[in-house]
Design an enzyme around this catalytic site. Structure first.
Site, PDB file in Angstrom:
ATOM      1  N   TYR A  76     -54.197  29.246   4.466  1.00 15.79           N
ATOM      2  CA  TYR A  76     -53.657  29.178   3.105  1.00 15.79           C
ATOM      3  C   TYR A  76     -52.413  28.312   3.083  1.00 15.79           C
ATOM      4  O   TYR A  76     -51.538  28.470   3.932  1.00 15.79           O
ATOM      5  CB  TYR A  76     -53.308  30.582   2.579  1.00 15.79           C
ATOM      6  CG  TYR A  76     -54.236  30.981   1.464  1.00 15.79           C
ATOM      7  CD1 TYR A  76     -54.177  30.330   0.228  1.00 15.79           C
ATOM      8  CD2 TYR A  76     -55.206  31.964   1.647  1.00 15.79           C
ATOM      9  CE1 TYR A  76     -55.054  30.652  -0.786  1.00 15.79           C
ATOM     10  CE2 TYR A  76     -56.086  32.300   0.630  1.00 15.79           C
ATOM     11  CZ  TYR A  76     -56.005  31.636  -0.584  1.00 15.79           C
ATOM     12  OH  TYR A  76     -56.870  31.955  -1.591  1.00 15.79           O
ATOM     13  N   LYS A 104     -68.717   9.621  -2.493  1.00 16.17           N
ATOM     14  CA  LYS A 104     -69.746   8.678  -2.955  1.00 16.17           C
ATOM     15  C   LYS A 104     -69.628   7.396  -2.123  1.00 16.17           C
ATOM     16  O   LYS A 104     -69.750   7.481  -0.915  1.00 16.17           O
ATOM     17  CB  LYS A 104     -69.600   8.489  -4.457  1.00 16.17           C
ATOM     18  CG  LYS A 104     -69.864   9.815  -5.198  1.00 16.17           C
ATOM     19  CD  LYS A 104     -69.668   9.755  -6.690  1.00 16.17           C
ATOM     20  CE  LYS A 104     -69.859  11.140  -7.290  1.00 16.17           C
ATOM     21  NZ  LYS A 104     -69.520  11.174  -8.734  1.00 16.17           N
ATOM     22  N   ASP A 106     -61.428   6.520 -13.758  1.00 13.13           N
ATOM     23  CA  ASP A 106     -62.154   7.442 -12.887  1.00 13.13           C
ATOM     24  C   ASP A 106     -63.106   6.574 -12.064  1.00 13.13           C
ATOM     25  O   ASP A 106     -64.185   6.226 -12.516  1.00 13.13           O
ATOM     26  CB  ASP A 106     -62.910   8.470 -13.732  1.00 13.13           C
ATOM     27  CG  ASP A 106     -63.787   9.387 -12.891  1.00 13.13           C
ATOM     28  OD1 ASP A 106     -63.879   9.171 -11.654  1.00 13.13           O
ATOM     29  OD2 ASP A 106     -64.388  10.321 -13.460  1.00 13.13           O
ATOM     30  N   THR A 145     -63.748  10.771  -6.730  1.00 16.51           N
ATOM     31  CA  THR A 145     -64.366  11.640  -5.742  1.00 16.51           C
ATOM     32  C   THR A 145     -64.254  10.907  -4.411  1.00 16.51           C
ATOM     33  O   THR A 145     -64.031   9.693  -4.377  1.00 16.51           O
ATOM     34  CB  THR A 145     -65.861  11.869  -6.042  1.00 16.51           C
ATOM     35  OG1 THR A 145     -66.476  10.594  -6.223  1.00 16.51           O
ATOM     36  CG2 THR A 145     -66.053  12.695  -7.299  1.00 16.51           C
ATOM     37  N   GLU A 169     -50.840  27.131  -0.238  1.00 17.29           N
ATOM     38  CA  GLU A 169     -50.500  26.860  -1.645  1.00 17.29           C
ATOM     39  C   GLU A 169     -49.145  26.178  -1.737  1.00 17.29           C
ATOM     40  O   GLU A 169     -48.196  26.537  -1.043  1.00 17.29           O
ATOM     41  CB  GLU A 169     -50.461  28.169  -2.445  1.00 17.29           C
ATOM     42  CG  GLU A 169     -51.855  28.699  -2.750  1.00 17.29           C
ATOM     43  CD  GLU A 169     -51.822  30.025  -3.500  1.00 17.29           C
ATOM     44  OE1 GLU A 169     -50.736  30.617  -3.642  1.00 17.29           O
ATOM     45  OE2 GLU A 169     -52.895  30.457  -3.952  1.00 17.29           O
TER      46      GLU A 169
END
Ligand SMILES: *Cc1c(COP(=O)(O)O)cnc(C)c1O
Length: 466
Positions: free
Chosen positions: A59, A243, A214, A240, A61
């Site tokens: 973790y 791709k 984007d 992303t 955060e």
């Protein structure tokens, strides 16, 4: 009675043969078939190694150096390295650009940008989904607000000119003048030409709009410098990483920082995106970062900065162009007549087949593509085209000559589809029923065998076992 302890060191194969067997089947499918879904690729072994590492346990955060949990000294180094490489791969000056590598994927990255920079029910404009845009650019229909980006924000689509089959920038300019969007999104999921970011910028400046690129589909091409560069003109860039960029499934947000200009009195004005975007990602929308993904992005970004990656992307484009030319030569219609990038947009209307039937028959012969609307389609439910991409097969080492062979395979599959349709009539359910009969399954199995033998000549990267 005591239960025997579970052996937590056993490999998957021994621990869970049932699940392991399913993964092996999927790997065999990827190896034996021709993967031509434009948004897919095959990751490297090194990327896979990160994804299955101990980093999934942690973790962390918060941001680097400011975590809500202890024990993050190495995680901080990993995230810092990932940020540094992400900026370097896209040739960005850290004084002028920052990056958040925590978004879980492309859709959450986009939602974080809207959350940060567009007020609730603020206005956004994106390319319409049936015209090649993405769901997260505000898609809705007459009866349903499909994407949450159309529920929490007010979206107005811009479209493709059916005559030229290119983005209608003039109409966008006209609509934007009326709609006055807070943000315009320049980004595509199915569009075979370079985007004119300069024109998008001019339209944004006329209306005080922010420009978000984007670049999910084309970020690998951008990194290699073989398509237009969004960073020159945009305020924020999302992508992303799985791709054309060939990394893990994940998302990244780049934002401008530093001095923007000066006000009328000559005082400096600064970009204020950094804190807003970082806080929208966490704690706004997400919890703990997926550190295994972040490490894998770092690996993919390093690979994407190597000279070999430029060669790879050039070959991706050459292959898409060879595929488009081959299909045209075989009598098929390709939207815009060709391609500048990694995908071919096939319009099957002149061939008399629907996208659904073409996708189905290709799937049966081990070629993966997806049906897609084409400009001028009346219904999004029954699209008339296919989207066909070359990133994955190029990763396996295929070249222009292979694309010629694949065009011939596709043509044979479409001929079978036409004979099936001659018997079944127009409905997809009837088509599938007739396709499943012995009469046609013989031909299908024959063609599938040839295609699988062909594909198996090319190695699949990644882990050899799973
Ligand atoms: C794929 C894609 C996304 C969404 O990515 P996910 O990782 O599937 O959430 C967003 N925008 C564009 C343009 C895309 O092509």
């Amino acid at each position: 009675m005591t239960s025997s302890p579970v052996d937590l060191t056993r490999p998957l194969e021994e621990d869970d043969p049932e699940l392991c067997d399913l993964i092996k089947k999927e790997r065999a499918r990827q190896f034996q078939g021709l993967e031509m879904i434009a948004s897919e690729n095959f990751t490297s072994r090194a990327v896979n190694d990160c994804l299955s590492s101990c980093l999934t346990n942690k973790y962390s955060e918060g941001m680097v150096g400011q975590r809500y949990y202890g024990g993050n000294e190495h995680i901080d180094e990993i995230e810092k390295l990932c940020q540094k490489r992400a900026l370097a791969t896209f040739h960005l000056d850290p004084e002028q650009w920052g990056v958040n590598v925590q978004p879980y994927s492309g859709s959450p990255a986009n939602f974080a940008v809207y959350t940060a920079l567009v007020e609730p029910h603020g206005r956004i404009m994106g390319l319409d989904l049936p015209d090649g845009g993405h769901l997260t650019h505000g898609f809705y229909t007459a009866t349903k607000k499909v994407s949450a980006t159309s529920i929490f924000f007010e979206s107005m689509p811009y479209k493709i000119d059916p005559a030229t089959e290119l983005i209608d920038y003039n109409k966008l300019e006209e609509t934007a003048r009326l709609f006055k969007p807070r943000m315009i999104i320049a980004g595509v999921s199915c569009y075979p030409r370079h985007l004119d970011y300069k024109r998008f910028r001019e339209i944004c400046d006329q209306n005080g709009s922010l420009l978000l690129a984007d670049m999910s589909h084309v970020s690998g091409l951008v990194a290699a410098g073989v398509t237009s560069d969004p960073f020159q003109y945009c305020d924020v860039v999302t992508t992303t990483t799985h791709k054309t960029l060939r990394g893990p499934r994940s998302g990244v947000i780049f934002y401008r920082r530093g001095q923007k200009g000066t006000d009328k009195a000559g005082n400096p004005i600064f970009y204020d995106y950094e804190d807003k975007i970082n806080q929208a990602v966490f704690p706004g929308l997400q919890g703990g970062p997926h550190n295994h993904q972040i490490a894998a992005i770092a690996v993919a970004m390093r690979q994407a900065a190597l000279p070999a990656f430029v060669d790879y992307q050039k070959q991706v484009i050459l292959n898409a162009q060879a595929l488009a030319a081959g299909l045209v030569a075989a009598g098929y219609k390709v939207v815009t007549g060709g391609t500048d990038n990694h995908l071919v947009w096939l319009d099957l209307r002149p061939s008399g087949l629907s996208g659904g039937k073409a996708e189905k028959v290709l799937e049966e012969v081990a070629i993966s593509v997806n049906k897609n609307t084409v400009p001028g389609d009346k219904s999004a439910l029954n699209p008339s085209g296919l989207r066909i991409g070359t990133p994955a097969l190029t990763t396996r080492g295929m070249k222009e000559g292979d694309m010629k062979t694949i065009v011939a395979f596709m043509d044979q599959a479409f001929q079978i589809a036409k004979s099936v349709q001659a018997k079944s009539g127009p409905k997809l359910v009837d088509f599938k029923r007739v396709l499943a009969t012995d009469e046609f399954q013989g031909q299908i199995m024959d063609l599938k065998g040839k295609i699988e033998a062909y594909a198996a000549q090319y190695p699949l990267p990644g882990r050899p076992d799973l």
